[in-house]
Design an enzyme around this catalytic site. Structure first.
Site, PDB file in Angstrom:
ATOM      1  CE  LYS A  53     -20.086 -54.781  28.079  1.00 63.07           C
ATOM      2  NZ  LYS A  53     -21.314 -55.062  27.357  1.00 63.07           N
ATOM      3  CE  LYS A  58     -25.104 -60.816  33.544  1.00 62.13           C
ATOM      4  NZ  LYS A  58     -25.487 -60.408  32.194  1.00 62.13           N
ATOM      5  CE  LYS A 113     -17.983 -63.166  32.485  1.00 68.96           C
ATOM      6  NZ  LYS A 113     -19.353 -63.406  32.046  1.00 68.96           N
TER       7      LYS A 113
HETATM    8  P1  TYM Z   1     -22.257 -59.912  26.625  1.00 73.07           P
HETATM    9  O1  TYM Z   1     -22.789 -58.593  26.199  1.00 73.07           O
HETATM   10  O2  TYM Z   1     -22.067 -60.185  28.064  1.00 73.07           O
HETATM   11  O3  TYM Z   1     -20.876 -60.193  25.909  1.00 73.07           O
HETATM   12  C1  TYM Z   1     -20.723 -60.052  24.506  1.00 73.07           C
HETATM   13  C2  TYM Z   1     -19.799 -61.136  23.987  1.00 73.07           C
HETATM   14  O4  TYM Z   1     -18.521 -61.055  24.615  1.00 73.07           O
HETATM   15  C3  TYM Z   1     -18.182 -62.315  25.181  1.00 73.07           C
HETATM   16  N1  TYM Z   1     -17.445 -62.083  26.436  1.00 73.07           N
HETATM   17  C4  TYM Z   1     -16.256 -62.617  26.693  1.00 73.07           C
HETATM   18  N2  TYM Z   1     -15.452 -63.426  25.984  1.00 73.07           N
HETATM   19  C5  TYM Z   1     -14.266 -63.790  26.541  1.00 73.07           C
HETATM   20  N3  TYM Z   1     -13.863 -63.350  27.757  1.00 73.07           N
HETATM   21  C6  TYM Z   1     -14.626 -62.533  28.511  1.00 73.07           C
HETATM   22  N4  TYM Z   1     -14.214 -62.108  29.697  1.00 73.07           N
HETATM   23  C7  TYM Z   1     -15.896 -62.120  27.987  1.00 73.07           C
HETATM   24  N5  TYM Z   1     -16.886 -61.327  28.453  1.00 73.07           N
HETATM   25  C8  TYM Z   1     -17.831 -61.318  27.489  1.00 73.07           C
HETATM   26  C9  TYM Z   1     -19.510 -62.999  25.442  1.00 73.07           C
HETATM   27  O5  TYM Z   1     -19.350 -64.405  25.495  1.00 73.07           O
HETATM   28  C10 TYM Z   1     -20.317 -62.551  24.246  1.00 73.07           C
HETATM   29  O6  TYM Z   1     -20.047 -63.363  23.131  1.00 73.07           O
HETATM   30  N6  TYM Z   1     -26.194 -62.964  26.220  1.00 73.07           N
HETATM   31  C11 TYM Z   1     -25.156 -62.278  25.475  1.00 73.07           C
HETATM   32  C12 TYM Z   1     -25.653 -61.363  24.388  1.00 73.07           C
HETATM   33  C13 TYM Z   1     -26.627 -61.977  23.448  1.00 73.07           C
HETATM   34  C14 TYM Z   1     -26.337 -62.878  22.403  1.00 73.07           C
HETATM   35  C15 TYM Z   1     -27.573 -63.146  21.773  1.00 73.07           C
HETATM   36  C16 TYM Z   1     -25.163 -63.467  21.957  1.00 73.07           C
HETATM   37  C17 TYM Z   1     -27.967 -61.739  23.429  1.00 73.07           C
HETATM   38  N7  TYM Z   1     -28.536 -62.427  22.411  1.00 73.07           N
HETATM   39  C18 TYM Z   1     -27.660 -64.025  20.698  1.00 73.07           C
HETATM   40  C19 TYM Z   1     -25.262 -64.353  20.877  1.00 73.07           C
HETATM   41  C20 TYM Z   1     -26.504 -64.606  20.268  1.00 73.07           C
HETATM   42  C21 TYM Z   1     -24.345 -61.433  26.451  1.00 73.07           C
HETATM   43  O7  TYM Z   1     -24.805 -61.041  27.481  1.00 73.07           O
HETATM   44  O8  TYM Z   1     -23.137 -61.075  25.977  1.00 73.07           O
END
Ligand code: TYM
Length: 345
Positions: free
Chosen positions: A210, A114, A207
């Site tokens: 967004k 990032k 992957k």
């Molecule tokens: P974020 O917002 O990027 O994504 C949310 C969730 O979607 C999953 N994900 C995917 N799974 C499969 N294939 C993909 N291409 C894909 N893109 C995203 C992510 O693995 C996630 O589960 N750091 C986290 C948010 C967060 C969080 C937490 C999660 C903040 N605090 C505490 C669990 C517990 C994030 O940026 O997810």
């Protein structure tokens, strides 16, 4: 204070959610709500680790909340809220900044991706992000965290932080009446299903994300049926027909991705998809994929749109969820402060 099974997870409100978010994480959230006490958060403090336009951010927080509900998360049964309304996240995040080591954060691959080449210009928040994520989970002493594959490293860090806190403060934890000295549990990642890593529709080695500049690379939960059909039809493939066995997907990332997406949407295994569609050309398979995708995602998009028409109601759901989240986090934070040696009123 006994540790009881509890689920925590969250998504960033940075634009519309996509199929990766849905299949990688949310389908498991929906299952877990049937058997567990669950807390599902809209992690707005994480979103601002990179620049967000304030009006867009407000809209995204509501949009992600609407998508949660529209996808089938019950706001009465689960705790649904946005992170910034519960101060325990930021407070515990700071304490974890003082527990985690620089060397640990230096190994985080997502920060490297990032931040890109110009690391000096990345925010301090982006660097410390995994500590806040650990705080999200541990402020509720959550035991299970359903996420996609890409969050695995962050969860390992959360486990390391929990363990270091327990070790560093062992004497104090015992003095607080917790005889075994274990205050924080080791949160378990729940990474399951045929689509734990959904790939871009334009490049099967990247992957679905967004931040990809091409909207054709992802299916958004807000896309209408025509848009879903167009994106699936334009999805990159190779020229061979579909194999009949999963072994035949090896070395064919685009085929593997589309089969995985189909399997996850239809709640079947990849093997079953290939039993039904093996030997077909992609043009034919894509038509079936559009059908299952539209059948599954169409109602979610329609319900989200209906909910977004009443933002005040969404805000009420978030306020109610935040109050319930605070009630769970409050006794944990009081104990944390006592353990660390901070005086509280
Ligand atoms: P974020 O917002 O990027 O994504 C949310 C969730 O979607 C999953 N994900 C995917 N799974 C499969 N294939 C993909 N291409 C894909 N893109 C995203 C992510 O693995 C996630 O589960 N750091 C986290 C948010 C967060 C969080 C937490 C999660 C903040 N605090 C505490 C669990 C517990 C994030 O940026 O997810």
């Amino acid at each position: 204070m006994q540790i009881t099974p509890r689920v925590f997870s969250g998504m960033q409100p940075t634009g519309s959610l996509h199929l990766g978010n849905y299949l990688g994480a949310m389908v498991n959230w929906i299952e877990l709500q049937k058997t567990h006490a669950c807390i599902y958060c809209v992690v707005d403090l994480h979103a601002i680790t990179v620049w967000q336009d304030p009006d867009e951010l407000r809209r995204s927080i509501r949009q992600v909340t609407a998508a949660y509900i529209a996808a089938g998360l019950d706001p009465r049964k689960n705790v649904l809220f946005n992170q910034s309304q519960v101060s325990a996240h930021a407070e515990l995040g700071w304490i974890f900044n003082c527990v985690a080591r620089l060397g640990w954060l230096n190994r985080m691959t997502q920060f490297k991706e990032k931040a890109g080449k110009d690391r000096e210009q990345a925010s301090v928040g982006l660097y410390a992000y995994p500590n806040l994520m650990a705080a999200d989970i541990l402020a509720y002493r959550a035991t299970h965290v359903p996420v996609g594959e890409d969050q695995k490293q962050h969860l390992e860090l959360a486990r390391d932080i929990a363990q270091k806190f327990n070790n560093d403060f062992k004497g104090s934890i015992v003095a607080q009446g917790i005889a075994d000295g274990v205050f924080f549990p080791q949160p378990e990642p729940v990474i399951t299903g045929p689509a734990t890593r959904v790939m871009s529709l334009r490049d099967g080695t990247k992957k679905m994300s967004k931040s990809d500049p091409s909207d054709l690379s992802r299916i958004n939960l807000s896309d209408d049926a025509d848009t879903v059909a167009r994106k699936v039809q334009k999805a990159k493939t190779d020229t061979e027909p579909l194999p009949s066995e999963t072994a035949g997907l090896e070395g064919r990332p685009e085929a593997d991705n589309l089969v995985g997406i189909y399997a996850a949407l239809a709640h079947i295994g990849k093997q079953q998809v290939l039993r039904d569609h093996g030997g077909q050309q992609f043009s034919q398979f894509k038509r079936s994929l559009v059908e299952v995708a539209v059948a599954k995602l169409g109602p979610i998009a329609a319900e989200s749109e209906r909910l977004m028409a009443d933002p005040a109601e969404i805000d009420r759901v978030l306020a109610d969820g935040a109050e319930r989240a605070r009630a769970i986090a409050r006794p944990v934070m009081e104990k944390v402060k006592d353990i660390v040696g901070l005086i509280r009123s």
